[in-house]
Motif scaffolding. Structure first.
Motif, PDB file in Angstrom:
ATOM      1  N   UNK A 195       0.825  -1.214   0.000  1.00  0.00           N
ATOM      2  CA  UNK A 195       0.000   0.000   0.000  1.00  0.00           C
ATOM      3  C   UNK A 195       0.858   1.263   0.000  1.00  0.00           C
ATOM      4  N   UNK A 196       2.158   1.092  -0.279  1.00  0.00           N
ATOM      5  CA  UNK A 196       3.034   2.271  -0.252  1.00  0.00           C
ATOM      6  C   UNK A 196       3.052   3.015  -1.576  1.00  0.00           C
ATOM      7  N   UNK A 197       2.405   2.478  -2.602  1.00  0.00           N
ATOM      8  CA  UNK A 197       2.379   3.208  -3.878  1.00  0.00           C
ATOM      9  C   UNK A 197       1.251   2.688  -4.761  1.00  0.00           C
ATOM     10  N   UNK A 198       1.048   3.381  -5.870  1.00  0.00           N
ATOM     11  CA  UNK A 198       0.146   2.925  -6.926  1.00  0.00           C
ATOM     12  C   UNK A 198      -1.248   2.575  -6.455  1.00  0.00           C
ATOM     13  N   UNK A 199      -1.714   1.438  -6.948  1.00  0.00           N
ATOM     14  CA  UNK A 199      -3.076   0.972  -6.668  1.00  0.00           C
ATOM     15  C   UNK A 199      -3.325   0.773  -5.172  1.00  0.00           C
ATOM     16  N   UNK A 200      -2.372   0.151  -4.492  1.00  0.00           N
ATOM     17  CA  UNK A 200      -2.559  -0.143  -3.065  1.00  0.00           C
ATOM     18  C   UNK A 200      -2.739   1.125  -2.255  1.00  0.00           C
ATOM     19  N   UNK A 201      -1.927   2.122  -2.544  1.00  0.00           N
ATOM     20  CA  UNK A 201      -2.013   3.395  -1.823  1.00  0.00           C
ATOM     21  C   UNK A 201      -3.345   4.091  -2.146  1.00  0.00           C
ATOM     22  N   UNK A 202      -3.703   4.093  -3.424  1.00  0.00           N
ATOM     23  CA  UNK A 202      -4.952   4.768  -3.831  1.00  0.00           C
ATOM     24  C   UNK A 202      -6.172   4.099  -3.196  1.00  0.00           C
ATOM     25  N   UNK A 203      -6.141   2.763  -3.112  1.00  0.00           N
ATOM     26  CA  UNK A 203      -7.273   2.052  -2.489  1.00  0.00           C
ATOM     27  C   UNK A 203      -7.293   2.306  -0.983  1.00  0.00           C
ATOM     28  N   UNK A 204      -6.097   2.327  -0.376  1.00  0.00           N
ATOM     29  CA  UNK A 204      -6.009   2.609   1.060  1.00  0.00           C
ATOM     30  C   UNK A 204      -6.623   3.971   1.352  1.00  0.00           C
ATOM     31  N   UNK A 205      -6.272   4.941   0.538  1.00  0.00           N
ATOM     32  CA  UNK A 205      -6.799   6.303   0.728  1.00  0.00           C
ATOM     33  C   UNK A 205      -8.316   6.330   0.538  1.00  0.00           C
ATOM     34  N   UNK A 210       9.294   3.510   6.006  1.00  0.00           N
ATOM     35  CA  UNK A 210       9.354   4.971   5.868  1.00  0.00           C
ATOM     36  C   UNK A 210       8.696   5.430   4.572  1.00  0.00           C
ATOM     37  N   UNK A 211       8.846   4.644   3.516  1.00  0.00           N
ATOM     38  CA  UNK A 211       8.214   5.003   2.249  1.00  0.00           C
ATOM     39  C   UNK A 211       6.695   5.006   2.416  1.00  0.00           C
ATOM     40  N   UNK A 212       6.188   4.008   3.117  1.00  0.00           N
ATOM     41  CA  UNK A 212       4.741   3.928   3.338  1.00  0.00           C
ATOM     42  C   UNK A 212       4.257   5.114   4.168  1.00  0.00           C
ATOM     43  N   UNK A 213       5.012   5.446   5.206  1.00  0.00           N
ATOM     44  CA  UNK A 213       4.612   6.570   6.067  1.00  0.00           C
ATOM     45  C   UNK A 213       4.595   7.869   5.275  1.00  0.00           C
ATOM     46  N   UNK A 214       5.617   8.070   4.475  1.00  0.00           N
ATOM     47  CA  UNK A 214       5.704   9.290   3.677  1.00  0.00           C
ATOM     48  C   UNK A 214       4.588   9.332   2.643  1.00  0.00           C
ATOM     49  N   UNK A 215       4.329   8.173   2.024  1.00  0.00           N
ATOM     50  CA  UNK A 215       3.289   8.113   0.974  1.00  0.00           C
ATOM     51  C   UNK A 215       1.900   8.380   1.558  1.00  0.00           C
ATOM     52  N   UNK A 216       1.632   7.804   2.736  1.00  0.00           N
ATOM     53  CA  UNK A 216       0.313   8.007   3.350  1.00  0.00           C
ATOM     54  C   UNK A 216       0.112   9.479   3.682  1.00  0.00           C
ATOM     55  N   UNK A 217       1.169  10.077   4.191  1.00  0.00           N
ATOM     56  CA  UNK A 217       1.081  11.499   4.555  1.00  0.00           C
ATOM     57  C   UNK A 217       0.895  12.348   3.290  1.00  0.00           C
ATOM     58  N   UNK A 231       2.340  -1.694   8.974  1.00  0.00           N
ATOM     59  CA  UNK A 231       3.044  -2.853   9.533  1.00  0.00           C
ATOM     60  C   UNK A 231       4.028  -3.396   8.498  1.00  0.00           C
ATOM     61  N   UNK A 232       5.160  -3.814   8.998  1.00  0.00           N
ATOM     62  CA  UNK A 232       6.180  -4.293   8.065  1.00  0.00           C
ATOM     63  C   UNK A 232       5.833  -5.663   7.485  1.00  0.00           C
ATOM     64  N   UNK A 233       5.960  -5.794   6.173  1.00  0.00           N
ATOM     65  CA  UNK A 233       5.783  -7.088   5.502  1.00  0.00           C
ATOM     66  C   UNK A 233       6.665  -7.126   4.267  1.00  0.00           C
ATOM     67  N   UNK A 234       7.567  -8.080   4.223  1.00  0.00           N
ATOM     68  CA  UNK A 234       8.357  -8.301   3.008  1.00  0.00           C
ATOM     69  C   UNK A 234       7.955  -9.652   2.441  1.00  0.00           C
TER      70      UNK A 234
END
Ligand code: NDP
Ligand code: PMR
Length: 388
Positions: free
Chosen positions: A82-92, A110-117, A129-132
């Protein structure tokens, strides 16, 4: 947001939202250290979970109204990548409704936190939450962390993916599987299997497990016939462990590696997996299993490894020639519909959208809907992720 960075950088605390009280951030001893990115070896994160303050409602608890009627509690949806693209847009899109608390399951905290903000997501509407997905240990750790956070799980969206179109040599996950299939299929397969227990425990009226598919994995379309074409063959490469050295890194067992085909193959796996989940669990659990092609979101990070000329021409080509282009915001709304729209509860469906952006049940190709192949894929995948 301040809390996110606080939680991220504090060396020995873990911030975990408690059920019914997401606003209060409880500090517990850290139990894990996670390197954020290979490129930043010096930055080590001990706190893996962070939420923002003051949620609109409390996920997990049904609120009562003064007129005696019960209000549907806020749902909790986990979205991978959810840190970019479709995942981030759907999260929002989901967070903005106030009806959903979004757990952003991301490899780069950090990328996810920055992207959400940057996306303007309200504090309290999400938890990172961290997931690799390139590590099965990380998948198991994520599930453990999610359970410690004591939130219900109402919807799971398997969205993250990588696409390595120019790669002529395979790279491998921590467990030694070819990276595209390892991340896009095997990591998600284990995640979804483990989280089925949590979905089953949820009292939410419509629980859903959604796995992203794509037109390019479907050979019954023009896009699915652009070489290299997807095809799993008899799955001999997968059965051999996708190792590359003593066997093949390709699912069909091909000798040479093709990064573009590996991605398309992984999308067939995603669509077959959704249907196999449906066959095995829908009747018994009532959970809705769905896949979708959200449209061609030609501007996302998915194409980051493609050659510069492709990245320049692909968006206008899709916008003006194929007319398959869809913006990130619009695709996010589509995925949000599949998560929460009361009219999209049918299970076993591969959703697509027409020119007027209306959803419809699309047809999968013969291979992407082959039940025997789906069963075999399921059984081999179980062995590879260690749950057979
Ligand atoms: P993006 O590259 O923008 O998003 C992919 C996300 O996956 C990123 O957040 C990325 O994290 C994450 N990710 C990659 N590897 C891992 C990993 N090892 N562990 C955890 N997360 C990881 O691409 P899109 O938004 O375009 O793609 C989202 C989904 O949509 C994919 O499943 C894709 O197949 C599907 N899709 C996309 C289409 C399109 O046209 N773009 C068309 C059809 C389907 P990070 O930010 O850290 O890189
Ligand atoms: Mg494709 C109706 C035509 C259509 C659609 C909807 C897509 C979607 N593409 C179409 C047609 C064509 N594409 C044609 C005619 C060509 C040859 C010029 C073409 C080429 C092409 C390339 C080289 N297309 C691509 C690529 C990629 O590298 C993308 C890919 O396959 O990623 C795996 C891609 C895509 N085209 C799409 C979509 C949605 C993609 C991204 C695929 C995905 O995420 O699954």
């Amino acid at each position: 947001m301040a809390l996110q960075f606080q939680a991220t950088l504090l060396p020995s605390t873990l911030s975990v939202p408690k059920k019914g009280n997401l606003g209060a951030v409880v500090k517990e001893p850290a139990f894990l250290s996670v390197s954020l990115k290979a490129k930043k070896p010096s930055l080590v994160v001990r706190a893996q979970v962070a939420t923002t303050a003051a949620p609109v409602a409390s996920p997990g608890s049904t609120t009562s109204r003064t007129d005696g009627k019960k209000t549907l509690r806020q749902g909790v949806v986990v979205i991978t990548g959810a840190s970019s693209g479709l995942g981030l847009a759907a999260a929002k899109a989901l967070a903005e409704t106030g009806k959903w608390h979004v757990v952003m399951a991301c490899r780069d905290f950090l990328k996810a936190a920055t992207a959400a903000k940057a996306a303007g997501m309200a504090a309290g509407s999400y938890t990172i939450m961290h997931l690799d997905l390139a590590s099965l240990d990380s998948v198991r750790q994520f599930v453990e962390n999610f359970r410690r956070a004591d939130m219900p799980l109402d919807s799971l969206v398997c969205n993250a993916a990588i696409y390595r179109p120019t790669a002529r040599q395979p790279t491998f996950t921590a467990d030694g599987y070819e990276m595209s299939v390892g991340v896009n299929h095997l990591g998600h397969f284990l995640l979804a299997r483990l989280l089925m227990d949590d979905l089953q425990k949820s009292d939410y009226p419509s629980r859903r497990l959604i796995i992203l598919g794509s037109i390019t994995g479907n050979s019954n379309t023009l896009a699915g016939n652009v070489p290299p074409k997807a095809g799993l063959g008899d799955l001999r490469g997968l059965a051999g462990g996708l190792r590359g050295q003593n066997g093949s890194a390709m699912i069909d067992g091909a000798e040479s590696f093709d990064g573009a085909k590996a991605y398309k193959d992984s999308k067939i796996c995603n669509m077959l997996t959704m249907q196999e989940f449906h066959r095995r669990f829908h009747e018994e659990t009532g959970i809705t299993f769905a896949s979708l092609y959200p449209g061609c979101i030609a501007t996302t990070g998915l194409f980051r490894e493609h050659i510069p000329l492709f990245r320049l021409l692909f968006p206008p080509f899709q916008r003006f020639v194929t007319k398959g282009f869809v913006s990130e915001a619009e695709s996010g709304k589509r995925l949000a519909q599949v998560v929460s729209d009361p009219s999209l509860t049918k299970s076993g469906v591969y959703w697509s959208w027409n020119k007027d952006s209306a959803s419809f049940e699309n047809q999968l190709s013969q291979e992407a809907s082959d039940p025997e192949k789906a069963r075999k894929l399921w059984e081999i995948s179980e062995k590879l992720v260690g749950i057979a």
